[in-house]
Design a protein around this motif. Sequence first.
Motif, PDB file in Angstrom:
ATOM      1  N   GLY A   6      15.051  -1.098 -15.791  1.00  0.00           N
ATOM      2  CA  GLY A   6      13.674  -1.195 -16.010  1.00  0.00           C
ATOM      3  C   GLY A   6      13.256   0.404 -16.345  1.00  0.00           C
ATOM      4  N   PHE A   7      13.786   1.458 -15.485  1.00  0.00           N
ATOM      5  CA  PHE A   7      13.424   2.585 -15.578  1.00  0.00           C
ATOM      6  C   PHE A   7      13.973   3.276 -16.661  1.00  0.00           C
ATOM      7  N   VAL A   8      15.291   2.843 -17.385  1.00  0.00           N
ATOM      8  CA  VAL A   8      15.618   3.727 -18.344  1.00  0.00           C
ATOM      9  C   VAL A   8      15.074   3.295 -19.461  1.00  0.00           C
ATOM     10  N   THR A  44      12.092   2.190 -19.704  1.00  0.00           N
ATOM     11  CA  THR A  44      10.977   2.666 -19.136  1.00  0.00           C
ATOM     12  C   THR A  44      10.529   4.406 -19.808  1.00  0.00           C
ATOM     13  N   LEU A  45      11.500   5.163 -19.742  1.00  0.00           N
ATOM     14  CA  LEU A  45      11.419   6.171 -19.854  1.00  0.00           C
ATOM     15  C   LEU A  45      11.563   6.301 -21.409  1.00  0.00           C
ATOM     16  N   VAL A  67      16.634  -3.181 -11.270  1.00  0.00           N
ATOM     17  CA  VAL A  67      15.751  -1.433 -10.839  1.00  0.00           C
ATOM     18  C   VAL A  67      15.920  -0.250 -11.683  1.00  0.00           C
ATOM     19  N   GLY A  68      17.210  -0.031 -12.120  1.00  0.00           N
ATOM     20  CA  GLY A  68      17.657   1.011 -12.986  1.00  0.00           C
ATOM     21  C   GLY A  68      17.568   0.509 -14.483  1.00  0.00           C
ATOM     22  N   LYS A 111       9.173   8.203 -24.238  1.00  0.00           N
ATOM     23  CA  LYS A 111       8.605  10.203 -25.103  1.00  0.00           C
ATOM     24  C   LYS A 111       8.644   9.232 -26.738  1.00  0.00           C
ATOM     25  N   CYS A 153      21.132  -2.691 -10.157  1.00  0.00           N
ATOM     26  CA  CYS A 153      20.697  -2.608 -12.057  1.00  0.00           C
ATOM     27  C   CYS A 153      19.794  -2.879 -12.382  1.00  0.00           C
TER      28      CYS A 153
END
Length: 956
Positions: free
Chosen positions: A43-45, A47-48, A40-41, A52, A38
């Motif tokens: 953090g990715f969201v 950043t995206l 790591v996910g 954008k 959770c």
Amino acid sequence: SCLQTSLSIWGWGSLGLVLFLVTFGPFAIFYFAFYILCFVGGGFVVTLLFGKSNSEKYLEQCEHSFLPCTSVGIPKCIEEMKREARPIKIDRRLTGANIIDEPLQQVIQFSLRDYVQYWYYTLSDDESFLLEIRQALQYALVQFSARSKETDWQPYFTTRLVDDFGTHLRVFRKAQQRIAEKGDQMKDPAEELVDTFFEVEVEMEKEVCRDLVCTSPKDEEGFLRDLCEVLLYILLPPGDFQNKIMRYFVREILSRGILLPLINQLSDPDYINQYVIWMIRDSNCNYEAFMNIIKLSDNIGELEAVKDKASEELQYLRSLDTAGDDINTIKNQINSLLYVIKVCDSRIQRLQSGKEIDTVKLAANFGKLCTVPLDHILVDNVALQFFMDYMQQTGGQAHLFFWMTVEGYRVTAQQQLEVLQSRQKDGKHQTNQTKGLLRAAAFGVYEQYLSEKASPRVNIDDNLVAKLAETLNHEDPTPEIFDDIQRKVYELMLRDERFYPSFKQNVLYVRMLAELDMLKDPSFRGSDDGEGESFNGSPTGSINLSLDDLSNVPSDETVQLHAYISDTGVCNDHGKTYALYAITVHRRNPNSEEMWKTYRRYSDFHDFHMRITEQFENLANILKLPGKKTFNNMDREFLEKRKKDLNAYLQLLLNPEMMKASPALAHYVYDFLENKAYSKGKGDFARKMDTFVNPLRNSMRNVSNAVKSIPDSLAEGMTKMSDNMGKMSERLGQDIKQSFFKVPPLIQKTYSDPDHCRVAAPIDDNVDDNIPLRVMLLLMDEVFDLKERNQWLRRNIKNLLQQLIRATYGDTINRKIVDHVDWMTSPEQVADAVKRFRDAFWPNGILAETVPRRDKAIRMRTRVAGKTKLLEVMPDELKHIIGAETTRKGILRVFEMFQHSQLNKRMVYVFLERFLETLFPQNKFPELFNKLHSRSKQMQKYKQRLHSTQAPSLQK
């Protein structure tokens, strides 16, 4: 120490794991892994989303900073498509001439309809694409028309076209000669001829060979596509040419839809044969020419087709139920068909067995030949050239040339003295000048042939030569000054075994008989396998035989017919006075004898003579009807002389050998001698036309007889023509004077034509400026192979053609030819050609279906009919000039050249290439065509052979 360290790590780790499990339980590991995922996910969201938003802001800044504002793309495009298309206006003017534009517009419309619209409307209803293609085509045609108007077409039609045809014929002739030299053929004869033809072409052209285009359909289509694309590049505006879709459509329409079918039709041998027959459709077929073609045919397919048709007709005739007079006609037709079938069978057996023989060789070995007197040989140009060749071989040419030169001197001297006498009567005095010219001419003859310095010298009695020299030194020369020596020279040529007696045993004598049409074809009357050949020579012989040779009419074989003119009278009928000849006729049968008298006018004899010479062309060389006379033709002395001449004509006509050689002639003779009014074959108007034409024809024959010996007889020919030709006499006199004093001592047989070269524009020094003379001489050179013959004959033929052209057209001939070329390229003629093209491809506005290939038997019979027609239309005067055998071989060679579609394609493409080179001189089309034909297999082989031959010399 390392071992202790690793054990402590594993110990502490195991202790920590045990404590973790005891404290949190066994599921703690899964919870721990879930928490890490959770983290790591998330953090990715984060950043995206952050990237954008920042990217959109950056792109918006770039758009506002560097690009202009744009309208809404897709909605705008949809809106434009929904709008009604605006009509495109097309200017229907193409060439500036309405009579050409109208059929051209129809051709464009039909082409788009049948090659584009039928599939395009299944994809779209929008017509703008079709209109743009039409507009592009029209623009190309406008540019093409403008170029055509600026082009001078006279050199193309009068020089390049003729040169290319002559070159094509020369290549074909060389290919035939090369195949004949090879002997045995491993390939099919037609395939061997095509390969050899293109092999000779590359040797002659040096830089180009069209074998791939003419033999490979795939390469032919590629060549036409490339050529059409080049033409579109030249004719279309750059914007339209860059549109690949439209360019490809137009290219395919032109290459596959128009050019390829047109070239295939023009190169089809069957189409050419039908066209030849249509062109000379007015000439009537005769048995002589037809049987001649059958006997000379080397194509088994032709013979089998004729045989099958004859068998079909024979079966039909035998099924008829006839009686009375019709039965005799039917029997004659049956006998004729049986003879045709027999000749075809004999010829087929000989070709299949490989026993084909040379008639000349057979006759030379067999030895039974008719005799042509020396005096006849010396006055016939065809016979004289063979005797001249023989005399050159034996070293006796000086005697022959001396005899000919003396003949020329005598005639010229007589003419000059007559002119001198007439001028003296008019009070003009030029005696010394004329006698000086004659003395110079006589001394020239003496020095050239009789003096000690002459080389070679005529070997004659020294006393006669000394007497002649004394006469020349002390007396004025006369026309008869050389007569005694000339008579001795003639006796020497006649009696000496080296000359005329040996000439009659030489193969040249046999070839002379063949050219004079006095050599019979060997008759094969042996067994079915072709054995038992026999040669029969006859003074009336001809290679031609009648269809009625096998007409089994026993009564005709025993009938003896004799006739002579017993009396002559003058009749007056309604104010018209004419001579009447009473002919006494005797006819003897085995059981009876009849005698009667019949009355004929000279016009009846003339009509009868024309009728039989049309049906039996070999009789024209044998039978000579006394000539007509316009004035004082009722004089008693003249009537007696004509009676004597007509009697001689009748006796020669009724000679048994003559009747035996042409059995069908008997019917015409019986009809003429019957005691009834003679039914003329021609009307009054036709006979009057003959009365007008025959003097001119006789005059032309005098010219041909004149050029056959050397300048001597030219003067005689001029004298005979003066009554009919007017001013032509003066021109001939000038030519005689110029040619007489420039006669070389010996005329050697030379070969100035290289083996491998194109037919170049220049032919002779004084020929190029005379368009018709150049064309006629070039075609005669190539068709009849005159350059391989005696150059004396060729020079005399050139002189004859000059006289004919001057007599017919005078000095305006070139202007008339230029006018004719202008007429050929006029709007009316171009419009007519476009209409013929339209009607051929779209009859009644509908695309023509592919014509099914005609049956082989029909095509073979068409070939026979075409050769027969060509042989019929050849004038007898041409045979008298160059020989019957040479004429026959030349005509059949030209016909055979057109029987190969690959070779016909080569000629069509050559004409097309020269046409484009003339139309676009600044676009370097010759280099382009060399590149398009660069993949030729024959060209590659030629370069390899050339390289292999040059390599040793380079090493040296």
